[in-house]
Design an enzyme around this catalytic site. Structure first.
Site, PDB file in Angstrom:
ATOM      1  N   SER A 135      35.692  30.122  11.835  1.00  0.00           N
ATOM      2  CA  SER A 135      34.805  29.044  12.288  1.00  0.00           C
ATOM      3  C   SER A 135      33.466  29.669  12.646  1.00  0.00           C
ATOM      4  O   SER A 135      33.395  30.873  12.968  1.00  0.00           O
ATOM      5  CB  SER A 135      35.405  28.388  13.538  1.00  0.00           C
ATOM      6  OG  SER A 135      34.480  27.500  14.131  1.00  0.00           O
ATOM      7  N   TYR A 148      39.220  28.919  22.161  1.00  0.00           N
ATOM      8  CA  TYR A 148      38.969  28.772  20.716  1.00  0.00           C
ATOM      9  C   TYR A 148      37.984  29.851  20.251  1.00  0.00           C
ATOM     10  O   TYR A 148      38.207  30.509  19.232  1.00  0.00           O
ATOM     11  CB  TYR A 148      38.419  27.368  20.443  1.00  0.00           C
ATOM     12  CG  TYR A 148      38.305  27.002  18.977  1.00  0.00           C
ATOM     13  CD1 TYR A 148      39.439  26.799  18.196  1.00  0.00           C
ATOM     14  CD2 TYR A 148      37.055  26.842  18.371  1.00  0.00           C
ATOM     15  CE1 TYR A 148      39.329  26.443  16.859  1.00  0.00           C
ATOM     16  CE2 TYR A 148      36.934  26.489  17.038  1.00  0.00           C
ATOM     17  CZ  TYR A 148      38.085  26.288  16.285  1.00  0.00           C
ATOM     18  OH  TYR A 148      37.972  25.935  14.953  1.00  0.00           O
TER      19      TYR A 148
END
Ligand SMILES: NC(=O)c1ccc[n+]([C@@H]2O[C@H](COP(=O)([O-])OP(=O)(O)OC[C@H]3O[C@@H](n4cnc5c(N)ncnc54)[C@H](OP(=O)(O)O)[C@@H]3O)[C@@H](O)[C@H]2O)c1
Length: 267
Positions: A135, A148
């Protein structure tokens, strides 16, 4: 690597990005092994894919030993696309120790263990490719994303280090780093808007990036409009400025929308 006639193991196949990646790789002639927790959804997806040589293996990658079991059940695999992931959105104090462990297992440990189990056979055959879906949150921080961020920074670091070991031996290792993705997937499902001016991309663009990573042996393909890509890259080079900018009101608003849009079981 040419995909026609190859076998590709795809985790997170039932998710918004997984579906698009499955359709694209199958369209290129690969035989897919689809994985996720829901056998019915995996079977339904397998029946939709072009080509006929697709299998499904259900596995809960939050459970110890499941990554190794999945790799053993998959057998000889030419391509791994480690795509399964949890949004793990929220402040650190909102997570139990068990939820932290689950996020680390699904997002970071299982891609590591899957690749460890699969690449020795690739080395013996002299070819293979490992793709890690990370990501832009692996380059730049965001509020309510510390866990995350940790998993995606970690996944990028793992993939880059692994590439230095396996690249010289003829095995490809790539990172695909999406930004905010509309239409399907975890960001779209949260119902949040991306911060003003940053824009979004589509699951199909992530699937095309995955294909490009494999076929052209790319180190990393970022999937986002230019401004988002630039800011994430700048954030990597200048963490102090990135933290200040992300902590501002636009970043906080978007992060709160994302965290509030996810249910507890996505932690
Ligand atoms: N969408 C975005 O905007 C975006 C942006 C950047 C990066 N990403 C990354 O892209 C990847 C795919 O995300 P997505 O948007 O497609 O998310 P998604 O729609 O929420 O799908 C997540 C996938 O991961 C699987 N999964 C979750 N927990 C699992 C577990 N315990 N064991 C096995 N599989 C599990 C889910 O399968 P089941 O629920 O069926 O088990 C599902 O297939 C993730 O790694 C994510 O971090 C997404």
């Amino acid at each position: 690597m040419e995909l026609a006639g190859r076998t590709a193991l795809l985790t997170g196949a039932t998710g918004g990005l997984g579906r698009a990646i499955a359709l694209t790789l199958a369209g290129r002639g690969a035989g897919l092994i689809l994985s996720g927790r829901k056998a019915d959804a995996l079977e339904a997806l397998a029946s939709e894919l072009p080509g006929g040589e697709h299998r499904v293996i259900a596995a809960d990658l939050a459970e110890p030993g499941e990554a190794e079991r999945l790799a053993a059940a998959a057998g000889d695999v030419d391509v791994l696309v480690a795509n399964a992931g949890l949004p793990a959105a929220g402040r650190m104090e909102d997570f139990s120790a068990e939820q932290v462990q689950r996020a680390l297992r699904v997002n970071l440990e299982s891609p590591m263990l899957l690749s460890q189990a699969l690449y020795p056979a690739m080395l013996e055959r002299g070819s293979g490719h490992l793709v890690f879906v990370a990501s832009l949150a692996g380059k730049s921080p965001a509020p309510r994303s510390s866990i995350y961020n940790a998993t995606k920074f970690g996944l990028r670091g793992f993939a880059l280090g692994l590439r230095t070991d396996l690249g010289p031996q003829g095995i490809g290792v790539s990172i695909v780093s999406p930004g905010f993705i509309r239409e399907a997937g975890m960001f779209a499902e949260s119902g949040a808007s991306s911060p003003p001016g940053l824009g979004t991309s589509t699951p199909t663009e992530v699937a095309s990036a995955t294909l490009r990573a494999i076929e052209a042996d790319k180190v990393e393909v970022a999937v986002a409009p230019a401004r988002q890509r630039f800011l994430a890259h700048f954030g990597l080079a200048s963490p102090g400025i990135a933290v200040r900018v992300s902590s501002g009101s636009a970043g906080q608003k978007s992060a709160a929308e994302i965290a509030d849009g996810h249910s507890q079981d996505k932690r």
